[in-house]
Design a protein around this motif. Structure first.
Motif, short mmCIF file in Angstrom:
data_model
loop_
_atom_site.label_atom_id
_atom_site.label_comp_id
_atom_site.label_asym_id
_atom_site.label_seq_id
_atom_site.Cartn_x
_atom_site.Cartn_y
_atom_site.Cartn_z
N ASN A 1 -0.15 -1.64 2.46
CA ASN A 1 -1.26 -1.26 3.34
C ASN A 1 -0.98 -1.62 4.80
N ASN B 1 1.21 0.95 6.12
CA ASN B 1 0.73 2.31 5.88
C ASN B 1 1.84 3.16 5.27
N LYS C 1 2.36 0.49 -2.80
CA LYS C 1 1.97 0.72 -1.41
C LYS C 1 2.03 -0.56 -0.61
N VAL D 1 -5.65 4.86 8.05
CA VAL D 1 -5.68 4.27 6.72
C VAL D 1 -5.59 5.38 5.68
N ARG E 1 -6.14 2.98 -2.43
CA ARG E 1 -6.00 1.84 -1.54
C ARG E 1 -6.35 0.53 -2.27
#
Length: 115
Positions: free
Chosen positions: A71, A74, A69, A28, A51
């Motif tokens: 998540n 990644n 981004k 992460v 994040r």
């Protein structure tokens, strides 16, 4: 490790999208950043995203660049619009993983803005 891609040659006013994908055991990324280094200049922070989604931009790119981004993948991105010759640089992605207290750098991707 981080793998940056998407650089290239573009005319002034054009757009490019950079990608930075995490792999090789990075679980992460908690903080993700794009830096750039123009020839003869120091590396500078361009944009950052956490994040949780908080973002930060250098004054020189605010309103033209967007960091985002994914998540699940990644992976994070830098959408660059209204590019200027002064945006010409090698762009590096950087990520930090809180769980392992480790930072990572991508290999750099060259963006050239020229007519």
């Amino acid at each position: 490790q981080l793998q940056a891609s998407g650089g290239g040659l573009v005319q002034p006013g054009g757009s490019l999208r950079l990608s930075c994908a995490a792999s090789g055991g990075i679980l992460v990324l908690d903080f993700m950043r794009w830096y750039r280094q123009a020839q003869g200049k120091e590396r500078e922070l361009v944009a950052a995203v956490s994040r949780s989604g908080g973002t930060l931009y250098a004054a020189s790119v605010k309103g033209r660049f967007t960091i985002s981004k994914d998540n699940d993948k990644n992976t994070f991105y830098l959408q660059m619009n209204s590019l200027k010759p002064e945006d010409t640089a090698v762009y590096y992605c950087n990520g930090y993983e809180i769980a392992n207290e480790k930072g990572y750098w991508g290999q750099g991707t060259l963006v050239t803005v020229s007519s």
